[in-house]
Design a protein around this motif. Structure first.
Motif, PDB file in Angstrom:
ATOM      1  N   UNK A   1      55.234 -10.968   9.825  1.00  0.00           N
ATOM      2  CA  UNK A   1      55.476 -12.405   9.742  1.00  0.00           C
ATOM      3  C   UNK A   1      55.878 -13.065  11.041  1.00  0.00           C
ATOM      4  N   UNK A   2      55.759 -12.351  12.156  1.00  0.00           N
ATOM      5  CA  UNK A   2      56.058 -12.932  13.465  1.00  0.00           C
ATOM      6  C   UNK A   2      54.812 -13.568  14.066  1.00  0.00           C
ATOM      7  N   UNK A   3      55.034 -14.513  14.961  1.00  0.00           N
ATOM      8  CA  UNK A   3      53.963 -15.062  15.775  1.00  0.00           C
ATOM      9  C   UNK A   3      54.024 -14.396  17.144  1.00  0.00           C
ATOM     10  N   UNK A   4      53.020 -13.626  17.480  1.00  0.00           N
ATOM     11  CA  UNK A   4      52.985 -12.900  18.749  1.00  0.00           C
ATOM     12  C   UNK A   4      52.571 -13.855  19.856  1.00  0.00           C
ATOM     13  N   UNK A   5      53.335 -13.827  20.955  1.00  0.00           N
ATOM     14  CA  UNK A   5      53.083 -14.748  22.065  1.00  0.00           C
ATOM     15  C   UNK A   5      52.534 -14.070  23.307  1.00  0.00           C
ATOM     16  N   UNK A   6      52.878 -12.809  23.538  1.00  0.00           N
ATOM     17  CA  UNK A   6      52.389 -12.148  24.752  1.00  0.00           C
ATOM     18  C   UNK A   6      52.471 -10.644  24.596  1.00  0.00           C
ATOM     19  N   UNK A   7      51.481  -9.956  25.171  1.00  0.00           N
ATOM     20  CA  UNK A   7      51.485  -8.497  25.299  1.00  0.00           C
ATOM     21  C   UNK A   7      51.337  -8.188  26.787  1.00  0.00           C
ATOM     22  N   UNK A   8      52.270  -7.412  27.323  1.00  0.00           N
ATOM     23  CA  UNK A   8      52.266  -7.091  28.745  1.00  0.00           C
ATOM     24  C   UNK A   8      52.280  -5.582  28.941  1.00  0.00           C
ATOM     25  N   UNK A   9      51.665  -5.124  30.036  1.00  0.00           N
ATOM     26  CA  UNK A   9      51.727  -3.721  30.424  1.00  0.00           C
ATOM     27  C   UNK A   9      52.199  -3.664  31.869  1.00  0.00           C
ATOM     28  N   UNK A  10      53.167  -2.794  32.120  1.00  0.00           N
ATOM     29  CA  UNK A  10      53.780  -2.665  33.447  1.00  0.00           C
ATOM     30  C   UNK A  10      53.575  -1.240  33.955  1.00  0.00           C
ATOM     31  N   UNK A  11      53.183  -1.113  35.231  1.00  0.00           N
ATOM     32  CA  UNK A  11      52.993   0.193  35.872  1.00  0.00           C
ATOM     33  C   UNK A  11      54.016   0.326  36.994  1.00  0.00           C
ATOM     34  N   UNK A  12      55.249   0.755  36.690  1.00  0.00           N
ATOM     35  CA  UNK A  12      56.270   0.827  37.733  1.00  0.00           C
ATOM     36  C   UNK A  12      56.024   1.920  38.761  1.00  0.00           C
ATOM     37  N   UNK A  13      55.277   2.946  38.385  1.00  0.00           N
ATOM     38  CA  UNK A  13      54.913   4.013  39.315  1.00  0.00           C
ATOM     39  C   UNK A  13      53.722   4.753  38.730  1.00  0.00           C
TER      40      UNK A  13
ATOM     41  N   UNK B   1      51.311   7.038  36.769  1.00  0.00           N
ATOM     42  CA  UNK B   1      51.447   7.795  35.529  1.00  0.00           C
ATOM     43  C   UNK B   1      52.619   7.343  34.658  1.00  0.00           C
ATOM     44  N   UNK B   2      53.194   6.181  34.957  1.00  0.00           N
ATOM     45  CA  UNK B   2      54.262   5.623  34.130  1.00  0.00           C
ATOM     46  C   UNK B   2      53.803   4.242  33.666  1.00  0.00           C
ATOM     47  N   UNK B   3      53.869   4.001  32.366  1.00  0.00           N
ATOM     48  CA  UNK B   3      53.413   2.723  31.835  1.00  0.00           C
ATOM     49  C   UNK B   3      54.329   2.269  30.712  1.00  0.00           C
ATOM     50  N   UNK B   4      54.776   1.041  30.811  1.00  0.00           N
ATOM     51  CA  UNK B   4      55.596   0.445  29.763  1.00  0.00           C
ATOM     52  C   UNK B   4      54.881  -0.735  29.146  1.00  0.00           C
ATOM     53  N   UNK B   5      55.067  -0.917  27.845  1.00  0.00           N
ATOM     54  CA  UNK B   5      54.489  -2.063  27.151  1.00  0.00           C
ATOM     55  C   UNK B   5      55.598  -2.993  26.672  1.00  0.00           C
ATOM     56  N   UNK B   6      55.293  -4.292  26.639  1.00  0.00           N
ATOM     57  CA  UNK B   6      56.257  -5.302  26.211  1.00  0.00           C
ATOM     58  C   UNK B   6      55.531  -6.335  25.363  1.00  0.00           C
ATOM     59  N   UNK B   7      56.093  -6.650  24.208  1.00  0.00           N
ATOM     60  CA  UNK B   7      55.497  -7.663  23.342  1.00  0.00           C
ATOM     61  C   UNK B   7      56.567  -8.698  22.997  1.00  0.00           C
ATOM     62  N   UNK B   8      56.236  -9.963  23.237  1.00  0.00           N
ATOM     63  CA  UNK B   8      57.083 -11.101  22.872  1.00  0.00           C
ATOM     64  C   UNK B   8      56.533 -11.723  21.591  1.00  0.00           C
ATOM     65  N   UNK B   9      57.455 -12.099  20.696  1.00  0.00           N
ATOM     66  CA  UNK B   9      57.056 -12.800  19.488  1.00  0.00           C
ATOM     67  C   UNK B   9      58.219 -13.670  19.027  1.00  0.00           C
ATOM     68  N   UNK B  10      57.924 -14.573  18.092  1.00  0.00           N
ATOM     69  CA  UNK B  10      59.019 -15.353  17.498  1.00  0.00           C
ATOM     70  C   UNK B  10      58.814 -15.451  15.994  1.00  0.00           C
ATOM     71  N   UNK B  11      59.947 -15.676  15.323  1.00  0.00           N
ATOM     72  CA  UNK B  11      59.893 -15.837  13.871  1.00  0.00           C
ATOM     73  C   UNK B  11      59.343 -17.200  13.548  1.00  0.00           C
TER      74      UNK B  11
END
Length: 199
Positions: free
Chosen positions: A175-187, A189-199
């Protein structure tokens, strides 16, 4: 030890200090919370409290919750001016609609896939309309067993790797509204994902 698919890569959260992209992601989260009344924020799965303290330092009214009493003890010791409580993200001891923001920074990674929808429903319950959620996680597929935690402390938990699109789909189904999906490569072979959403 990995499940059948195995992780796509070895990835791990990194410290905020010296990490401009992660600081920027957290600053964006803080700005979105402020834009909708700047009420209380919960750092769910706060561990030793370093991200909770960072959010306080950039102006949020924030507190931390973690399942581990040992982690809460460390957080209280290292950040005595902040509120930390033992609790489960499956059943948060919070009233309905009481939060303006909720952060799960590399903590949902310990929740098996079949339990994630219930956790996200709980996140939605405690957020007020318009409330912001930010999920940070390791990307990939499969799981691996983690046997060492903060400071070399022994542990025995699985880390579950997920592509951002899967996390976004779970949020939308909850039931959330997704606003952004991000992928970060800090080094490499290392990858982080981030998802922003709101109710």
């Amino acid at each position: 030890m990995s499940h059948a698919d195995g992780p796509a890569r070895i990835s791990r959260p990194v410290a905020v200090a010296g990490e401009p992209f992660q600081r920027g992601i957290l600053a964006l989260f803080a700005g979105l919370v402020r834009a909708q009344a700047n009420g209380p924020v919960c750092d769910v799965g706060c561990g030793p409290g370093r991200i909770t303290a960072h959010l306080r330092d950039i102006g949020l009214d924030v507190f931390g919750v973690d399942l581990s009493p040992a982690m809460i003890d460390v957080a209280r010791r290292d950040h005595p001016g902040l509120r930390f409580e033992v609790g489960s993200m499956n059943r948060l001891d919070l009233p309905d609609g009481s939060l303006s923001g909720l952060l799960a920074w590399f903590s949902l990674i310990h929740v098996p896939d079949d339990e994630v929808p219930g956790v996200l429903a709980e996140f939605r319950r405690v957020l007020r309309p318009g409330g912001v959620v930010l999920l940070g996680f390791q990307t990939g597929n499969g799981s691996r067993l983690k046997t060492e935690g903060y400071g070399g402390h022994p542990m025995n938990v699985y880390v579950h790797y997920r592509p951002p699109a899967r996390v976004a789909a779970w949020l939308a189904a909850a039931g959330f509204t997704v606003e952004a999906e991000l992928v970060h490569h800090p080094e490499p072979e290392v990858e982080g994902g981030f998802v922003f959403a709101h109710r």
